[in-house]
Motif scaffolding. Structure first.
Motif, PDB file in Angstrom:
ATOM      1  N   CYS A 119       0.943  -1.530  -0.057  1.00  0.00           N
ATOM      2  CA  CYS A 119       0.327  -0.132   0.269  1.00  0.00           C
ATOM      3  C   CYS A 119       0.807   0.907  -0.212  1.00  0.00           C
ATOM      4  N   SER A 120       0.148   2.890  -0.101  1.00  0.00           N
ATOM      5  CA  SER A 120       0.941   3.284  -0.312  1.00  0.00           C
ATOM      6  C   SER A 120       0.770   5.097  -0.030  1.00  0.00           C
ATOM      7  N   ARG A 121       1.144   6.023   0.586  1.00  0.00           N
ATOM      8  CA  ARG A 121       0.257   7.051   0.636  1.00  0.00           C
ATOM      9  C   ARG A 121      -0.186   7.610  -1.151  1.00  0.00           C
ATOM     10  N   VAL A 122      -0.962   7.948  -1.182  1.00  0.00           N
ATOM     11  CA  VAL A 122      -1.831   8.952  -1.888  1.00  0.00           C
ATOM     12  C   VAL A 122      -1.597  10.372  -2.016  1.00  0.00           C
ATOM     13  N   ARG A 123      -1.421  11.105  -3.174  1.00  0.00           N
ATOM     14  CA  ARG A 123      -1.900  12.612  -3.956  1.00  0.00           C
ATOM     15  C   ARG A 123      -3.059  13.120  -3.214  1.00  0.00           C
ATOM     16  N   GLY A 129      -8.930  18.686 -10.144  1.00  0.00           N
ATOM     17  CA  GLY A 129      -7.056  17.749  -9.916  1.00  0.00           C
ATOM     18  C   GLY A 129      -6.180  19.250  -9.564  1.00  0.00           C
ATOM     19  N   ALA A 130      -6.642  19.924  -8.779  1.00  0.00           N
ATOM     20  CA  ALA A 130      -5.608  21.036  -7.635  1.00  0.00           C
ATOM     21  C   ALA A 130      -4.768  20.647  -6.868  1.00  0.00           C
ATOM     22  N   PHE A 131      -3.542  20.380  -6.767  1.00  0.00           N
ATOM     23  CA  PHE A 131      -3.195  19.260  -5.709  1.00  0.00           C
ATOM     24  C   PHE A 131      -3.028  19.714  -4.099  1.00  0.00           C
ATOM     25  N   LEU A 132      -3.276  19.321  -3.258  1.00  0.00           N
ATOM     26  CA  LEU A 132      -3.606  19.755  -2.124  1.00  0.00           C
ATOM     27  C   LEU A 132      -2.733  19.077  -1.339  1.00  0.00           C
ATOM     28  N   GLY A 133      -2.093  18.252  -0.793  1.00  0.00           N
ATOM     29  CA  GLY A 133      -1.025  17.982  -0.285  1.00  0.00           C
ATOM     30  C   GLY A 133      -0.865  16.279  -0.346  1.00  0.00           C
ATOM     31  N   LEU A 134      -0.206  15.730   0.844  1.00  0.00           N
ATOM     32  CA  LEU A 134       0.041  14.206   0.873  1.00  0.00           C
ATOM     33  C   LEU A 134      -0.522  13.232   1.871  1.00  0.00           C
ATOM     34  N   SER A 135      -1.160  11.984   1.441  1.00  0.00           N
ATOM     35  CA  SER A 135      -1.559  11.431   2.822  1.00  0.00           C
ATOM     36  C   SER A 135      -0.251  11.456   4.106  1.00  0.00           C
ATOM     37  N   ARG A 201       1.431   6.886  -5.810  1.00  0.00           N
ATOM     38  CA  ARG A 201       1.512   7.021  -7.117  1.00  0.00           C
ATOM     39  C   ARG A 201      -0.271   6.574  -7.617  1.00  0.00           C
ATOM     40  N   ILE A 202      -0.854   7.771  -6.996  1.00  0.00           N
ATOM     41  CA  ILE A 202      -2.423   8.189  -7.144  1.00  0.00           C
ATOM     42  C   ILE A 202      -2.555   9.106  -6.681  1.00  0.00           C
ATOM     43  N   ASP A 203      -3.713   9.528  -7.939  1.00  0.00           N
ATOM     44  CA  ASP A 203      -4.336  11.564  -6.964  1.00  0.00           C
ATOM     45  C   ASP A 203      -5.346  10.605  -6.397  1.00  0.00           C
ATOM     46  N   TYR A 204      -6.124  10.639  -5.820  1.00  0.00           N
ATOM     47  CA  TYR A 204      -6.879  10.947  -5.099  1.00  0.00           C
ATOM     48  C   TYR A 204      -7.699  12.133  -4.314  1.00  0.00           C
ATOM     49  N   ARG A 205      -8.835  11.652  -5.022  1.00  0.00           N
ATOM     50  CA  ARG A 205      -9.396  12.926  -5.433  1.00  0.00           C
ATOM     51  C   ARG A 205     -10.868  13.031  -4.133  1.00  0.00           C
ATOM     52  N   LEU A 206     -10.219  14.093  -3.287  1.00  0.00           N
ATOM     53  CA  LEU A 206     -11.362  14.801  -2.204  1.00  0.00           C
ATOM     54  C   LEU A 206     -12.382  15.603  -2.569  1.00  0.00           C
ATOM     55  N   HIS A 207     -13.620  14.757  -2.488  1.00  0.00           N
ATOM     56  CA  HIS A 207     -15.052  16.042  -2.581  1.00  0.00           C
ATOM     57  C   HIS A 207     -16.042  15.540  -1.763  1.00  0.00           C
ATOM     58  N   ASP A 208     -17.266  15.392  -1.756  1.00  0.00           N
ATOM     59  CA  ASP A 208     -18.511  15.716  -0.989  1.00  0.00           C
ATOM     60  C   ASP A 208     -18.422  14.275  -0.719  1.00  0.00           C
ATOM     61  N   HIS A 209     -18.293  13.049  -1.784  1.00  0.00           N
ATOM     62  CA  HIS A 209     -18.514  11.392  -1.310  1.00  0.00           C
ATOM     63  C   HIS A 209     -17.500  11.178  -0.406  1.00  0.00           C
ATOM     64  N   ASN A 210     -16.024  11.627  -0.364  1.00  0.00           N
ATOM     65  CA  ASN A 210     -15.672  10.798   0.560  1.00  0.00           C
ATOM     66  C   ASN A 210     -14.514  11.839   0.956  1.00  0.00           C
ATOM     67  N   VAL A 211     -14.287  12.774   1.426  1.00  0.00           N
ATOM     68  CA  VAL A 211     -14.039  13.655   2.517  1.00  0.00           C
ATOM     69  C   VAL A 211     -13.290  13.182   3.829  1.00  0.00           C
ATOM     70  N   ALA A 212     -14.308  12.656   4.084  1.00  0.00           N
ATOM     71  CA  ALA A 212     -14.455  11.906   5.663  1.00  0.00           C
ATOM     72  C   ALA A 212     -13.885  10.771   5.555  1.00  0.00           C
ATOM     73  N   GLY A 213     -13.612  10.213   4.103  1.00  0.00           N
ATOM     74  CA  GLY A 213     -13.308   8.947   4.279  1.00  0.00           C
ATOM     75  C   GLY A 213     -11.394   8.924   4.270  1.00  0.00           C
ATOM     76  N   MET A 214     -10.654  10.373   4.005  1.00  0.00           N
ATOM     77  CA  MET A 214      -9.214  10.012   3.702  1.00  0.00           C
ATOM     78  C   MET A 214      -8.337  12.109   4.697  1.00  0.00           C
ATOM     79  N   PRO A 215      -8.140  11.502   5.883  1.00  0.00           N
ATOM     80  CA  PRO A 215      -7.459  12.701   6.137  1.00  0.00           C
ATOM     81  C   PRO A 215      -6.729  13.981   5.518  1.00  0.00           C
ATOM     82  N   THR A 216      -6.465  14.866   5.865  1.00  0.00           N
ATOM     83  CA  THR A 216      -5.282  15.633   5.173  1.00  0.00           C
ATOM     84  C   THR A 216      -3.628  15.632   5.616  1.00  0.00           C
ATOM     85  N   SER A 217      -3.757  15.607   6.331  1.00  0.00           N
ATOM     86  CA  SER A 217      -3.307  15.481   8.019  1.00  0.00           C
ATOM     87  C   SER A 217      -3.184  15.328   8.497  1.00  0.00           C
ATOM     88  N   GLU A 218      -2.183  14.813   9.094  1.00  0.00           N
ATOM     89  CA  GLU A 218      -2.046  14.190  11.068  1.00  0.00           C
ATOM     90  C   GLU A 218      -2.744  14.454  12.092  1.00  0.00           C
TER      91      GLU A 218
END
Length: 309
Positions: A119-123, A129-135, A201-218
């Motif tokens: 498994c890996s970190r995500v972008r 498609g604008a870059f927001l940070g790394l997981s 190695r993946i662009d993980y799209r943050l939007h209304d449907h998944n924003v609760a599933g992936m934290p943007t920082s510690e």
């Protein structure tokens, strides 16, 4: 090399085509994509049918709404048993061109008869498609003591071998399983090898449907754990998953790993067992902040100030 990607879709019409294209355009040969739709009510099934009509590597199954983790466990059952590497996919990300090649190389560098999970970190990117940070980084991959209380495997980055798939298919009941990717981490940490790629190695799209599933920082992850779920609920869910894991795999665990699992499960019978876990360094969370909160919660649980449902 035979590579199979397993994708679950649900009302993902808006971003589905770029994701499918990024998978089929990977820098590897002999790749196929199995998609199971989980009862979508939007245009997703129509898009999948049209894509499959012109793409022989795409195999589409339209199913009823099962939800998670059931939808992915159904995909596990659909997967051909003879593939060299399996990967999991969401419906709305974009994979970098080398994602599959890197993941496959890592998985295949280990023995085929040993369960291996990559498994890996995500972008993190915006809907546009604008870059927001790394997981968050996860420096301590592969420990059962971590897997019992925390998931470091973002499912859309996961790759694994047939030995792990065989183990995953041992779970006949999904009661108690919180997430399919967390379960895979538990299994691999117990019986094989976990590889965490600190490069995204993946662009993980943050939007209304998944924003609760992936934290943007510690810090964001820490805040969510304090505000989104009661501590008693977290204890209930962790213990239910550990109990389900013991029911399926307990008899196969090495003695030291079984002892670790039993020490956590002792909380179900004896509240004061929590005090012994406060100083147990083999059961831990990845970040210092999260680990401190875990040990604080144990103290509160042991003192009877919080409980389980």
């Amino acid at each position: 090399m035979n590579i199979v990607v397993l994708m679950s879709t649900y009302n993902g019409a808006a971003n589905l085509k770029p994701q499918v294209r990024s998978i089929l355009d990977q820098d590897v040969t002999h790749l196929s994509l199995i998609v199971r739709d989980d009862g979508s009510s939007d245009a997703t099934p129509d898009i999948l049918r049209r894509l499959a009509a012109t793409e022989p590597r795409l195999d589409v199954h339209l199913g009823d709404n099962a939800g998670l983790p059931d939808a992915f466990f159904e995909l596990f059952g659909m997967a051909p048993p003879d593939a060299d590497v399996y990967l999991l996919s969401d419906q709305d990300d974009v994979w970098h061109a080398d994602k599959v090649a890197v993941a496959a190389r890592q998985v295949l560098s280990h023995r085929a008869d040993t369960p291996v999970l990559y498994c890996s970190r995500v972008r993190l990117v915006s809907d546009a498609g604008a870059f927001l940070g790394l997981s968050p980084d996860r420096p301590f991959a592969g420990a059962l003591g971590n897997a019992l209380v925390e998931n470091i495997c973002t499912g859309c980055t996961a790759a694994f071998n047939g030995a792990l798939l065989k183990r995953l298919l041992q779970a006949k009941s999904l009661d108690g399983i919180m997430f399919h990717d967390w379960w895979a981490y538990l299994v691999a940490a117990s019986f094989g090898t976990v590889i965490f790629d600190r490069d995204a190695r993946i662009d993980y799209r943050l939007h209304d449907h998944n924003v609760a599933g992936m934290p943007t920082s510690e810090r964001n992850a820490f805040t969510r754990r304090l505000t989104q779920q009661r501590v008693s609920d977290r204890f209930t869910n962790l213990l239910a998953q550990a109990e389900a894991f013991a029911a399926v795999y307990g008899g196969d665990l090495a003695p030291d790993k079984r002892l670790l699992l039993d020490r956590l499960l002792a909380l179900k019978q004896h509240r004061r067992a929590a005090f012994g876990l406060i100083t147990e360094r083999e059961i831990f969370r990845q970040s210092r902040r999260d680990d401190l909160v875990w040990r604080l919660a144990l103290a509160l649980f042991g003192a009877g100030l919080i409980g389980t449902r």
